[in-house]
Design a protein around this motif. Structure first.
Motif, short mmCIF file in Angstrom:
data_model
loop_
_atom_site.label_atom_id
_atom_site.label_comp_id
_atom_site.label_asym_id
_atom_site.label_seq_id
_atom_site.Cartn_x
_atom_site.Cartn_y
_atom_site.Cartn_z
N SER A 270 25.95 -36.64 -22.28
CA SER A 270 25.93 -37.99 -22.87
C SER A 270 24.68 -38.19 -23.71
CB SER A 270 25.98 -39.08 -21.80
OG SER A 270 27.26 -39.19 -21.30
N SER A 272 23.26 -37.14 -27.61
CA SER A 272 23.38 -36.37 -28.84
C SER A 272 22.09 -35.64 -29.17
CB SER A 272 23.85 -37.19 -30.05
OG SER A 272 23.79 -38.53 -29.88
N THR A 309 29.34 -44.94 -30.80
CA THR A 309 28.52 -46.06 -30.32
C THR A 309 28.88 -47.34 -31.08
OG1 THR A 309 26.75 -44.51 -29.84
CG2 THR A 309 26.11 -46.82 -30.00
N GLY A 349 19.54 -40.98 -29.35
CA GLY A 349 20.66 -40.20 -28.81
C GLY A 349 20.49 -39.83 -27.36
N ILE A 350 20.34 -40.83 -26.51
CA ILE A 350 20.15 -40.56 -25.07
C ILE A 350 21.20 -41.34 -24.28
CG2 ILE A 350 17.67 -40.05 -25.19
CD1 ILE A 350 17.13 -42.93 -24.38
N ALA A 353 22.04 -45.44 -24.38
CA ALA A 353 21.19 -46.13 -25.37
C ALA A 353 21.97 -47.27 -26.02
CB ALA A 353 20.73 -45.15 -26.43
N GLY A 354 23.27 -47.05 -26.19
CA GLY A 354 24.11 -48.06 -26.83
C GLY A 354 24.15 -49.36 -26.04
N ASP A 383 30.23 -43.46 -21.86
CA ASP A 383 29.25 -42.82 -22.74
C ASP A 383 29.64 -41.37 -23.05
OD1 ASP A 383 27.02 -42.59 -24.25
OD2 ASP A 383 25.57 -42.64 -22.61
N ARG A 386 32.06 -41.34 -26.09
CA ARG A 386 31.48 -41.80 -27.37
C ARG A 386 30.41 -40.82 -27.87
NH1 ARG A 386 29.05 -46.37 -24.14
NH2 ARG A 386 26.79 -46.09 -24.26
N THR A 387 29.71 -40.16 -26.94
CA THR A 387 28.71 -39.18 -27.38
C THR A 387 29.38 -37.98 -28.05
OG1 THR A 387 27.31 -39.88 -25.55
CG2 THR A 387 26.67 -37.85 -26.65
N ASN A 390 30.08 -39.05 -31.49
CA ASN A 390 28.82 -39.11 -32.27
C ASN A 390 28.44 -37.72 -32.77
OD1 ASN A 390 28.62 -41.81 -31.69
ND2 ASN A 390 27.04 -41.63 -30.12
N1 ASP Z 1 24.68 -41.61 -25.49
C1 ASP Z 1 24.91 -41.82 -26.90
C2 ASP Z 1 24.40 -40.63 -27.68
O1 ASP Z 1 23.52 -39.94 -27.22
C3 ASP Z 1 24.27 -43.09 -27.41
C4 ASP Z 1 24.94 -44.29 -26.78
O2 ASP Z 1 24.56 -44.69 -25.68
O3 ASP Z 1 25.90 -44.79 -27.35
O4 ASP Z 1 24.87 -40.38 -28.76
#
Ligand code: ASP
Length: 418
Positions: A270, A272, A309, A349-350, A353-354, A383, A386-387, A390
């Motif tokens: 999760s 990026s 995100t 990208g952690i 974070a969203g 997450d 969606r990651t 991303n």
């Molecule tokens: N975890 C997602 C990422 O690293 C960011 C988010 O929390 O949406 O891309």
């Protein structure tokens, strides 16, 4: 057995082992296994993070100086920006449309969530203007501080400046240019080593996620979770591949086959940022993106391009509004889109974070920030998907940009990989 197959098997076994562990909660077997899994996953993520900042710095310096000396920098960044804005806008429209069609949150009893919202500490107000000020203050800082703190955006900005300066200085900076190039190659070699550990790391990450997350919490929000996940998958499985096919002339099969290591890692971590070293390697070695393009687009995209995100934040804002019985006007929905776009640009990208930047989206249309307490229990699970999208978006854009920045005759002759 190829590394890709090993990773796929490890992911399946990891999920299965996570469910198996769930059968023995609060036993020493459970605790011991979680301890072992935590160590294995920390080693894998730690090694990826260890390489991240030196890799971002060297890849951008080398990428920018090669692009600039080939006269392609301006075209490259313009096409990158156009691709990021287009895909994120499509993701936002998709998120809002599906949230409307499926009426997420309508009819759900808000009283179910009153406790969670009351216990949630209201975060400081996050307006777009304060967000912007923080963004600038955190970006233009001492580069050594940025390196030490792992501040990706600040490192990106400094690396861009160094790359341009290297070219402006011409021949006299050749030593530093060669040094950066060799340093970058060393980083890529080391990523190859870390990739060998990917099956173990992914097994451990997924088993731990399944065993420790309370999957039953999804029950309460099942409709929202299914709609958001389904829409995100649609964006990643239909919209992005279609754009890739039209503009990048690459078949989805070639793309997914070449990028699955990075995509599975994104799902498991999760993050990026943690996945970026693998995205770069997959784009260069399996999709044939030129190193200067991948070295520029992927680190930049990791920070700035987050379709999954953006889609999530737009859909979640509508969900919260519906839950509270508020109908957002068209104008308010446009505000949601604009702030969700800024929020996805600024989100690091952690994991989760969203969730933090979503406060800004909620507040932009007068929804209470405490409402994120409703989504927090299921966020770690949402997450994952969606990651993946991303990370997929970054690699896809690198293919498109690479195609359009090749010399003209090469573009015209690019064979369709389908
Ligand atoms: N975890 C997602 C990422 O690293 C960011 C988010 O929390 O949406 O891309």
């Amino acid at each position: 057995m190829s590394l890709n197959t090993q990773i796929l098997i490890a992911a399946i076994l990891g999920v299965a082992f996570g469910f198996f562990l769930n059968l023995y909660p609060e036993t020493s077997f459970f605790d011991g296994s979680i301890y072992g899994l935590s160590i294995a996953s920390s080693i894998f993520i730690g090694l990826l993070k260890l390489l991240l900042i030196p890799l971002i710095f060297s890849s951008i310096v080398v990428g920018v100086s090669n692009l600039q000396s080939g006269g392609q920098l301006s075209r490259t960044w313009k096409i990158t920006l156009a691709c990021c804005v287009t895909t994120t806008t499509l993701a936002l429209i998709l998120g809002l449309t599906c949230a409307h069609i499926f009426q997420v949150g309508k009819g759900v009893d808000i009283a179910l969530f009153q406790d969670a919202m009351a216990q949630h500490q209201t975060p400081d107000t996050l307006t777009p203007s304060s967000f912007f000020t923080n963004f600038i203050q955190n970006t233009l800082i001492n580069p050594f501080k940025a390196f030490a703190e792992g501040n990706v955006l600040a490192v990106v900005v400094f690396a861009l400046m160094v790359g341009v300066a290297l070219v402006k200085g011409g021949e006299k900076f050749n030593t530093v240019r060669n040094l950066s190039q060799q340093f970058f190659e060393i980083m890529m070699l080391m990523i190859g080593w870390v990739m060998k550990l990917a099956p173990i790391g992914i097994f451990a990450l997924l088993a731990k996620l399944i065993a420790t997350e309370d999957i039953s919490v999804i029950n309460r929000l099942v409709e929202f979770a299914v709609v958001v996940t389904g829409t995100t998958i649609f964006h990643g499985a239909v919209v992005l591949p279609l754009l890739l096919w039209i503009f990048g002339k690459m078949s989805p099969w070639t793309f997914f086959k070449g990028t699955r290591t990075a995509l599975i890692t994104a799902f498991a971590t999760s993050s990026s940022s943690a996945t970026m070293p693998l995205s770069m390697k997959c784009a260069q070695e399996n999709l044939g993106v030129r190193p200067q393009t991948a070295g520029f687009v992927i680190p930049l995209g990791t920070q700035l391009n987050m379709d999954g995100t953006a889609l999530y934040e737009a859909a979640a804002a509508l969900f919260i509004a519906n839950l509270m019985g508020l109908d957002l006007t068209l104008g308010q929905q446009l505000i949601v889109c604009a702030t969700a776009m800024i929020a996805s640009l600024g989100a690091p990208g952690i994991p989760s974070a969203g969730m933090v930047t979503m406060i800004m989206v909620l507040q932009s249309v007068g929804l209470p920030a405490e409402a994120i307490a409703i989504l927090i229990p299921i966020d770690r699970l949402l997450d994952t998907v969606r990651t993946v999208v991303n990370v997929q978006g970054d690699m896809m854009i690198s293919v498109v940009v690479d195609r359009y920045t090749k010399p003209d005759d090469a573009v015209l002759n690019t064979p369709s990989s389908s």
